[in-house]
Design a protein around this motif. Structure first.
Motif, PDB file in Angstrom:
ATOM      1  N   ALA A 122       0.841  -1.207   0.000  1.00  0.00           N
ATOM      2  CA  ALA A 122       0.000   0.000   0.000  1.00  0.00           C
ATOM      3  C   ALA A 122       0.872   1.251   0.000  1.00  0.00           C
ATOM      4  N   MET A 123       1.975   1.232   0.771  1.00  0.00           N
ATOM      5  CA  MET A 123       2.905   2.369   0.768  1.00  0.00           C
ATOM      6  C   MET A 123       3.510   2.559  -0.615  1.00  0.00           C
ATOM      7  N   MET A 124       3.867   1.445  -1.274  1.00  0.00           N
ATOM      8  CA  MET A 124       4.439   1.552  -2.619  1.00  0.00           C
ATOM      9  C   MET A 124       3.405   2.099  -3.601  1.00  0.00           C
ATOM     10  N   GLU A 125       2.159   1.647  -3.479  1.00  0.00           N
ATOM     11  CA  GLU A 125       1.104   2.166  -4.355  1.00  0.00           C
ATOM     12  C   GLU A 125       0.917   3.662  -4.146  1.00  0.00           C
ATOM     13  N   ASP A 126       0.955   4.118  -2.885  1.00  0.00           N
ATOM     14  CA  ASP A 126       0.830   5.550  -2.601  1.00  0.00           C
ATOM     15  C   ASP A 126       1.958   6.335  -3.263  1.00  0.00           C
ATOM     16  N   ARG A 127       3.179   5.803  -3.188  1.00  0.00           N
ATOM     17  CA  ARG A 127       4.312   6.484  -3.825  1.00  0.00           C
ATOM     18  C   ARG A 127       4.138   6.538  -5.334  1.00  0.00           C
ATOM     19  N   ILE A 128       3.719   5.438  -5.921  1.00  0.00           N
ATOM     20  CA  ILE A 128       3.505   5.411  -7.372  1.00  0.00           C
ATOM     21  C   ILE A 128       2.427   6.415  -7.753  1.00  0.00           C
ATOM     22  N   PHE A 129       1.337   6.435  -6.992  1.00  0.00           N
ATOM     23  CA  PHE A 129       0.239   7.363  -7.290  1.00  0.00           C
ATOM     24  C   PHE A 129       0.723   8.808  -7.200  1.00  0.00           C
ATOM     25  N   SER A 130       1.498   9.128  -6.160  1.00  0.00           N
ATOM     26  CA  SER A 130       1.980  10.505  -6.027  1.00  0.00           C
ATOM     27  C   SER A 130       2.910  10.865  -7.185  1.00  0.00           C
ATOM     28  N   HIS A 131       3.728   9.913  -7.644  1.00  0.00           N
ATOM     29  CA  HIS A 131       4.614  10.186  -8.778  1.00  0.00           C
ATOM     30  C   HIS A 131       3.828  10.411 -10.067  1.00  0.00           C
ATOM     31  N   LEU A 132       2.687   9.741 -10.191  1.00  0.00           N
ATOM     32  CA  LEU A 132       1.889   9.872 -11.406  1.00  0.00           C
ATOM     33  C   LEU A 132       0.922  11.051 -11.366  1.00  0.00           C
ATOM     34  N   SER A 133       0.478  11.423 -10.172  1.00  0.00           N
ATOM     35  CA  SER A 133      -0.593  12.419 -10.085  1.00  0.00           C
ATOM     36  C   SER A 133      -0.159  13.789  -9.574  1.00  0.00           C
ATOM     37  N   MET A 134       1.005  13.882  -8.954  1.00  0.00           N
ATOM     38  CA  MET A 134       1.437  15.150  -8.368  1.00  0.00           C
ATOM     39  C   MET A 134       2.562  15.758  -9.201  1.00  0.00           C
ATOM     40  N   THR A 135       2.642  17.061  -9.163  1.00  0.00           N
ATOM     41  CA  THR A 135       3.776  17.735  -9.797  1.00  0.00           C
ATOM     42  C   THR A 135       5.011  17.520  -8.926  1.00  0.00           C
ATOM     43  N   ALA A 136       6.170  17.794  -9.479  1.00  0.00           N
ATOM     44  CA  ALA A 136       7.413  17.677  -8.718  1.00  0.00           C
ATOM     45  C   ALA A 136       7.364  18.560  -7.474  1.00  0.00           C
ATOM     46  N   GLU A 137       6.811  19.748  -7.621  1.00  0.00           N
ATOM     47  CA  GLU A 137       6.736  20.667  -6.472  1.00  0.00           C
ATOM     48  C   GLU A 137       5.784  20.139  -5.394  1.00  0.00           C
ATOM     49  N   GLU A 138       4.684  19.552  -5.801  1.00  0.00           N
ATOM     50  CA  GLU A 138       3.746  18.970  -4.823  1.00  0.00           C
ATOM     51  C   GLU A 138       4.403  17.800  -4.089  1.00  0.00           C
ATOM     52  N   ARG A 139       5.156  16.970  -4.804  1.00  0.00           N
ATOM     53  CA  ARG A 139       5.873  15.855  -4.157  1.00  0.00           C
ATOM     54  C   ARG A 139       6.912  16.387  -3.173  1.00  0.00           C
TER      55      ARG A 139
END
Length: 193
Positions: A134-151
């Motif tokens: 689940a933690m890995m899925e959250d990281r993948i989702f943030s990489h796909l859905s957030m801008t670099a600045e949001e991350r």
């Protein structure tokens, strides 16, 4: 060691004091010196640890020889190489002590004994692996859905102290950005503060 028991319950759910004592009896204190290797890529990881203090860096080399930092493990996080420890596959990642590190460690041999002595552990293990994925899925989702600045902003809010403890290129790598992009965002953040 109440911290250990609280941490186990946080990760694995409510357990009785006798169950917690059985689990705790299998974890041994271990220290790593700065730069000491916890496990190397290509090997099979033979231990699972809880970080009591210090920082470990999880990294690999890309095909072009560039280091990719996947994770920085700090106090109260579990650390292992999942494919090696749970599936007996050669490690993809090297895990190295970035600072002096204190761990509570269970060896693969003792882990197997724990499973035999405490059959409920299989359900606990399943919950642990689910949380890891689940933690890995959250990281993948943030990489796909957030801008670099949001991350950057999210990681900074959750890991502020790391920005003063490790080279920023490692944090940039964890966030999936080049050091140059990371520096531009950091500069913009400083100007807006």
């Amino acid at each position: 060691m109440n911290d250990f028991k609280e941490l186990i319950q946080q990760y694995f759910g409510p357990l009785g004091s006798q169950e917690l004592s059985v689990i705790q009896s299998y974890f041994k204190e271990e220290k790593l010196c700065k730069n000491e290797i916890f496990t190397n890529s290509g090997q099979i990881c033979n231990r699972l640890s809880i970080v009591k203090s210090g920082i470990l860096r999880v990294f690999a080399l890309s095909e072009n020889g560039r280091e990719i930092t996947q994770w920085l493990s700090t106090k109260d996080f579990f650390v292992t190489e999942l494919m090696g420890f749970f599936f007996n596959q050669p490690n993809r990642w090297t895990i190295q002590a970035f600072t002096e590190v204190e761990l509570l460690t269970i060896s693969k041999t003792d882990y197997v004994k724990l499973c035999q002595e405490f059959p409920k552990w299989f359900e606990i293990e399943k919950q642990f692996i689910i949380k890891c994925f689940a933690m890995m899925e959250d990281r993948i989702f943030s990489h796909l859905s957030m801008t670099a600045e949001e991350r950057y902003n999210q990681y900074f809010e959750q890991n502020r102290e790391l920005f003063h403890q490790v080279p920023l290129q490692y944090i940039a790598s964890v966030l999936g950005m080049t050091p140059e992009t990371f520096s531009r965002i950091r500069k913009r953040q400083a100007e807006n503060s």
